[in-house]
Design a protein around this motif. Sequence first.
Motif, PDB file in Angstrom:
ATOM      1  N   ALA A 328      65.086  49.018  52.141  1.00 45.14           N
ATOM      2  CA  ALA A 328      66.288  49.503  52.832  1.00 45.14           C
ATOM      3  C   ALA A 328      67.259  50.062  51.804  1.00 45.14           C
ATOM      4  O   ALA A 328      67.234  49.682  50.631  1.00 45.14           O
ATOM      5  CB  ALA A 328      66.943  48.373  53.625  1.00 45.14           C
ATOM      6  N   GLU A 369      66.001  57.722  50.436  1.00 43.04           N
ATOM      7  CA  GLU A 369      64.971  56.812  50.951  1.00 43.04           C
ATOM      8  C   GLU A 369      63.645  57.023  50.243  1.00 43.04           C
ATOM      9  O   GLU A 369      62.920  56.052  49.947  1.00 43.04           O
ATOM     10  CB  GLU A 369      64.805  57.018  52.451  1.00 43.04           C
ATOM     11  CG  GLU A 369      65.960  56.482  53.271  1.00 43.04           C
ATOM     12  CD  GLU A 369      65.642  56.415  54.751  1.00 43.04           C
ATOM     13  OE1 GLU A 369      65.687  55.304  55.304  1.00 43.04           O
ATOM     14  OE2 GLU A 369      65.354  57.470  55.327  1.00 43.04           O
ATOM     15  N   GLN A 393      62.157  52.969  57.056  1.00 40.19           N
ATOM     16  CA  GLN A 393      62.928  53.119  58.285  1.00 40.19           C
ATOM     17  C   GLN A 393      63.110  54.580  58.692  1.00 40.19           C
ATOM     18  O   GLN A 393      63.970  54.884  59.512  1.00 40.19           O
ATOM     19  CB  GLN A 393      64.307  52.461  58.105  1.00 40.19           C
ATOM     20  CG  GLN A 393      64.231  50.981  57.804  1.00 40.19           C
ATOM     21  CD  GLN A 393      65.603  50.361  57.581  1.00 40.19           C
ATOM     22  OE1 GLN A 393      66.619  51.034  57.688  1.00 40.19           O
ATOM     23  NE2 GLN A 393      65.629  49.081  57.252  1.00 40.19           N
ATOM     24  N   ASN A 435      65.597  49.887  62.137  1.00 38.43           N
ATOM     25  CA  ASN A 435      66.703  49.474  61.280  1.00 38.43           C
ATOM     26  C   ASN A 435      67.286  48.153  61.782  1.00 38.43           C
ATOM     27  O   ASN A 435      67.650  48.021  62.930  1.00 38.43           O
ATOM     28  CB  ASN A 435      67.785  50.560  61.274  1.00 38.43           C
ATOM     29  CG  ASN A 435      68.914  50.225  60.314  1.00 38.43           C
ATOM     30  OD1 ASN A 435      68.763  49.377  59.440  1.00 38.43           O
ATOM     31  ND2 ASN A 435      70.034  50.900  60.471  1.00 38.43           N
ATOM     32  N   SER A 442      67.991  44.786  53.984  1.00 41.11           N
ATOM     33  CA  SER A 442      69.248  45.469  54.249  1.00 41.11           C
ATOM     34  C   SER A 442      70.412  44.746  53.581  1.00 41.11           C
ATOM     35  O   SER A 442      71.323  45.376  53.027  1.00 41.11           O
ATOM     36  CB  SER A 442      69.486  45.556  55.763  1.00 41.11           C
ATOM     37  OG  SER A 442      68.512  46.360  56.392  1.00 41.11           O
TER      38      SER A 442
END
Length: 460
Positions: A328, A369, A393, A435, A442
Amino acid sequence: MEKSDERETRGGTMVQNHGRGRGRGLERSTSVSAYRSRSRWLPDTTNGRVTTCRATDGGLQKVADLICQKRWNRNLVFQTFNTKDADRILSIPISLADREDSHFWLHGVDGNYFVNSGYKVLMASKETKQKTNQNDSTTSWEHQSKKIWKQLWSLKIKHKQKIFLWKCLNNALPVRDIIYGRIKAGDPICMRCGEERETIEHTFLNCVDAKMTWKLAPIQWEGILEQHGCFRRWWTSIIEARHRPQGWQHIALSVHILWQIWKGRNGAEFNGKKYRPWTAIQKALKEWLELGEVDRLETRMSTTETEALHLQYPQLCSQHGVLQFSIAITRDKHEPWVGIGICLIGGAQGTHTGWAMRETSSGSFLLDEALALKLAMCKVAGMQHRVVQFQVQNQQLLNLIQSKQTRDIRLATVVEDIVQLKLLFHMCSFCLVQNDNYHLSSKLSSYALGITFDEELLFP
């Protein structure tokens, strides 16, 4: 055509794109000062050139001197270049693969030059100039043509029918009146009805046979009889039907009917065959239905291929020995930083291993990402795990890894590294996860925004 070029740094070298396709890049011995004066290698700029002016290079001979252990030497970059140039240089990913220099065509889907993409660039430039010179209030055919042609070429009909319709719209179809007007030979009067000159409008809309054909058609274009005097206006009105249910299918059927009217006209003109409106409708319907069936088959195949694409990222978590890593990122709202959180799911005795890293943001969420995934793969590769799965994600990132095609010169470098890093594992797969702000990775990515050095953490 003006050159659209940009340089790319891969493996510590600068690469120039002349818009001509791939090829050998610049010599690695070329000095940094030479690049400053004339070369184009910075992404996301108008001309690709650095703006820094320096009298000396401080001993720098090549771009590799700005790189240390596969990363930019930030201090040296800021010492050598101004802040604006330095930030752009630091946003350029450095390849792990040490690939050779190559050209990169920015307007293609994979960096390769194709005539089609070059043509589109030329036409876009031409249209931009035309818009600049045109008055916003003009309603000429030329001003409307861009939308008309785009809609025409996107129709799901045969290519020869698109060319045929293009000729109709450009008054280039060889009907009697046009031939007579150009070479003053032959009879301009319609052979079928013998009443009027055989123009394009008469042939397809106003001739007795054409009117009967449209009356028998399964679709009726009511309210546009006043447009029958101009084929272009008639077609523009037809195109408006795209907004109604099954509008595109009805437009495609109309093209098939026009095509059969033309074929029937030619049969009567050259072979003496009697034109039969009902037969023309039957043939048009048959071809339209057959083409629709082919399109549905291709759609089903495309859906099957998409499902197969997702199956290529297998859910291996149920297999023994497979380690899953969740990734994440969190971007700082006020500073150009991105926090990266990597978490090993289900380690020994149910423990979790995690990494928190802070990196400079590229300015692109997708690229950030991709860089996070690349760093995660590097971390995991050093742990000697053989069968792994990485959870991301972003569906677009998964598609890029599969297709290896992107217009972004920076993203192309990172995706290539990800593909190469897969080879370090016995089995490596990727999967998409929703997510989840409460997921450990995260939380780690948010935590990473406040650290200076990479951290490895162990959780019970």
